[in-house]
Design a protein around this motif. Sequence first.
Motif, mmCIF file in Angstrom:
data_model
loop_
_atom_site.group_PDB
_atom_site.id
_atom_site.type_symbol
_atom_site.label_atom_id
_atom_site.label_comp_id
_atom_site.label_asym_id
_atom_site.label_seq_id
_atom_site.Cartn_x
_atom_site.Cartn_y
_atom_site.Cartn_z
ATOM 1 N N ASP A 71 16.240 -40.817 88.550
ATOM 2 C CA ASP A 71 16.463 -39.984 87.363
ATOM 3 C C ASP A 71 17.747 -40.412 86.647
ATOM 4 O O ASP A 71 17.775 -40.570 85.416
ATOM 5 C CB ASP A 71 16.584 -38.508 87.760
ATOM 6 C CG ASP A 71 15.243 -37.867 88.070
ATOM 7 O OD1 ASP A 71 14.273 -38.177 87.371
ATOM 8 O OD2 ASP A 71 15.198 -37.050 89.005
ATOM 9 N N ALA A 72 18.809 -40.570 87.424
ATOM 10 C CA ALA A 72 20.096 -40.944 86.841
ATOM 11 C C ALA A 72 20.046 -42.337 86.212
ATOM 12 O O ALA A 72 20.593 -42.566 85.128
ATOM 13 C CB ALA A 72 21.188 -40.885 87.912
ATOM 14 N N ALA A 73 19.364 -43.265 86.880
ATOM 15 C CA ALA A 73 19.262 -44.620 86.344
ATOM 16 C C ALA A 73 18.460 -44.641 85.049
ATOM 17 O O ALA A 73 18.827 -45.322 84.083
ATOM 18 C CB ALA A 73 18.616 -45.537 87.384
ATOM 19 N N GLN A 77 17.902 -44.627 101.348
ATOM 20 C CA GLN A 77 18.083 -43.195 101.539
ATOM 21 C C GLN A 77 16.720 -42.496 101.560
ATOM 22 O O GLN A 77 15.700 -43.090 101.231
ATOM 23 C CB GLN A 77 18.940 -42.618 100.399
ATOM 24 C CG GLN A 77 20.388 -43.069 100.405
ATOM 25 C CD GLN A 77 21.175 -42.473 101.559
ATOM 26 O OE1 GLN A 77 20.908 -41.362 102.002
ATOM 27 N NE2 GLN A 77 22.149 -43.230 102.066
ATOM 28 N N THR A 117 12.513 -48.256 90.376
ATOM 29 C CA THR A 117 12.221 -47.552 91.632
ATOM 30 C C THR A 117 12.391 -48.484 92.818
ATOM 31 O O THR A 117 13.017 -48.141 93.830
ATOM 32 C CB THR A 117 10.786 -47.001 91.608
ATOM 33 O OG1 THR A 117 10.617 -46.175 90.466
ATOM 34 C CG2 THR A 117 10.503 -46.191 92.859
ATOM 35 N N LEU A 139 19.568 -48.257 98.048
ATOM 36 C CA LEU A 139 20.117 -47.035 98.638
ATOM 37 C C LEU A 139 19.804 -46.901 100.119
ATOM 38 O O LEU A 139 20.629 -46.434 100.898
ATOM 39 C CB LEU A 139 19.568 -45.812 97.906
ATOM 40 C CG LEU A 139 20.173 -45.456 96.561
ATOM 41 C CD1 LEU A 139 19.570 -44.153 96.060
ATOM 42 C CD2 LEU A 139 21.695 -45.309 96.668
ATOM 43 N N SER A 149 16.102 -38.872 92.857
ATOM 44 C CA SER A 149 17.225 -38.321 92.093
ATOM 45 C C SER A 149 18.064 -39.441 91.487
ATOM 46 O O SER A 149 18.500 -39.355 90.332
ATOM 47 C CB SER A 149 18.092 -37.438 92.998
ATOM 48 O OG SER A 149 17.388 -36.275 93.392
ATOM 49 N N SER A 150 18.290 -40.493 92.246
ATOM 50 C CA SER A 150 19.046 -41.637 91.713
ATOM 51 C C SER A 150 18.248 -42.355 90.631
ATOM 52 O O SER A 150 18.824 -42.875 89.668
ATOM 53 C CB SER A 150 19.377 -42.609 92.843
ATOM 54 O OG SER A 150 20.210 -41.983 93.807
ATOM 55 N N VAL A 156 16.215 -49.307 93.248
ATOM 56 C CA VAL A 156 17.001 -48.177 93.747
ATOM 57 C C VAL A 156 16.663 -47.898 95.206
ATOM 58 O O VAL A 156 17.551 -47.676 96.044
ATOM 59 C CB VAL A 156 16.741 -46.926 92.873
ATOM 60 C CG1 VAL A 156 17.339 -45.685 93.534
ATOM 61 C CG2 VAL A 156 17.336 -47.120 91.491
ATOM 62 N N ARG A 216 16.533 -38.531 97.605
ATOM 63 C CA ARG A 216 17.729 -39.178 97.073
ATOM 64 C C ARG A 216 17.341 -40.357 96.178
ATOM 65 O O ARG A 216 17.992 -40.624 95.163
ATOM 66 C CB ARG A 216 18.627 -39.659 98.214
ATOM 67 C CG ARG A 216 19.260 -38.540 99.014
ATOM 68 C CD ARG A 216 20.419 -37.920 98.249
ATOM 69 N NE ARG A 216 21.437 -38.895 97.898
ATOM 70 C CZ ARG A 216 22.389 -39.332 98.716
ATOM 71 N NH1 ARG A 216 22.455 -38.866 99.954
ATOM 72 N NH2 ARG A 216 23.279 -40.217 98.310
ATOM 73 N N VAL A 217 16.292 -41.070 96.564
ATOM 74 C CA VAL A 217 15.840 -42.203 95.758
ATOM 75 C C VAL A 217 15.383 -41.725 94.382
ATOM 76 O O VAL A 217 15.775 -42.274 93.349
ATOM 77 C CB VAL A 217 14.708 -42.957 96.475
ATOM 78 C CG1 VAL A 217 14.125 -44.032 95.552
ATOM 79 C CG2 VAL A 217 15.218 -43.593 97.760
#
Length: 535
Positions: free
Chosen positions: A373-375, A363, A354, A361, A370-371, A357, A367-368
């Motif tokens: 989640d992807a990470a 952002q 966290t 970012l 969501s990114s 990211v 957006r943080v």
Amino acid sequence: MTDPFEAAGVLGEAYRQVDWAATPLGPVQSWSPALVAAVDLIVRSRIGATLLWGPEFVLLYNEAYIPILAEKHPAALGRTAREVFPEVWADIEPLLQSVFTGRGTVFIEDLRLLMQRNHMLQESFFTFSYSAVAGADGTVEGVLDIVAETTAQVIGHRRLALLSRLISRVVDADDPRDLVDRALSVLRSAPEDLAAVDIRIPGVTAPSPPAESDDRTVSVRLATGRAARDGAFVVRFSENLQVDDAYREFLALIAATLEQSLGRIRARQDERHSAVLEREMSEALQRSLLTEPVQHERLQVAVRYQPAAEQAQVGGDWYDSFLLTDGGLTVVVGDVSGHDRHSAAAMAQVRNLTRGVAYTLQQPPSRVLSSLDAAMSGLAVNALATAILAQFDQSATDAGQGRCTMRWSNAGHPTPLLLRADGVVEVLQTRPEPLLGMRGTPARTDHAVTLEPGTTVVLYTDGLVERRSTTLDEGIAELTALLGGQQSRTAEEICDLLLEHFGYNTEDDIVLAVVHFHADRSGLRAAPEAGNRPA
């Protein structure tokens, strides 16, 4: 006159077989226009409907009403309601008389009646409306009953409610004897579905005689997790319910709940020897990560971490506070599911991801997350977590007006609270969004609120407000009441107040992050040197 039963379909022949002249209504040729019109109306309807005509309340009904009558059809056609429904006449006669004597329509939802049908006195529920049918001169000639049977829905909801109470009651049972006591207290409170109940577990409950062998008593096997020592869930069916598939599935769900609870208890007993060491390791890991929070020129940040009072109830709660390159402050509070060293390790991964990211970012919070989640998915961080990520910054406009904007996104976490400068507390309720780490998570949402000088934001994990004896909503309501009028306290003092009130005998870890906004640094009161350290 034309055939009044022409539109009755398959029921038409049953109408024609009735010797109407021998009934209180007399021959069909003598029926009033109101009666003929009412019969035509109901037989064309696809909703259950019956006419209760004249002072004797003679029954005429449509095809959709036949399932309600069951074996009373077709003999019920043309007979009085007292003859057809003697078992419920005391319940419905006052209602019929009220409508027939001109006192207005009656509407009742889910009325419980014990009706003689399906060859038993069966528990049944109905939603219905009794309304008057008047002749040309305004005289009430009969009562129209529009009815829907709700038996399956009412009993289904009742059973789901019982299962919910059972699960909530036994989920934290400490031992098999405690489980049996808790389960029986719930199950024996439902005689409508369970006429008699017993739970038999070898070595736990006193020896019991074998289950009665009759067609209304069953014994369901309970796997106890001990070889050759299976138990039994013994139930006597209600005399007023049909023993159908839904009934048997209901009993199977109860048995499964008891088995799962027994399994959890056995697992806890098997792991108890290593609980103290596991707790110490997890707590040490958490404390190594929960460092003092970064402060901001106009924002005072205070944090607390308090481990659970119970052994092996330590896990994945965390907080974080850091500055971005644009000077904005980010504050995070989160909770990885579970309470063991694996959860604490997963917390370390999620917390550091966290931070990385968010810093990279630059952002908005959604957006943080969501990114993140992807990470978590791409790096195989197999954990689920709730979290709130909040960003505090001042635009040129905000700064000019002495205000600050908080933007946040919430991944399934308890809602934050806002203590305004006038002492009023606002619950920043938003639409629930999925936890971190769930697959296929949709785009997350940002929320924003303007902070006036003197405003305090309180972020926390569910260990602060959730107890065995209270729900999460009840705990948040208690927290809201406690914060009201506390606007003069610093962030450090708010933390102390909350832990003093909620922190005794905690069943879960507690993390707090309290952010207090001042227009300028001069508004901040100096905090004790150790105030920012985990409690």
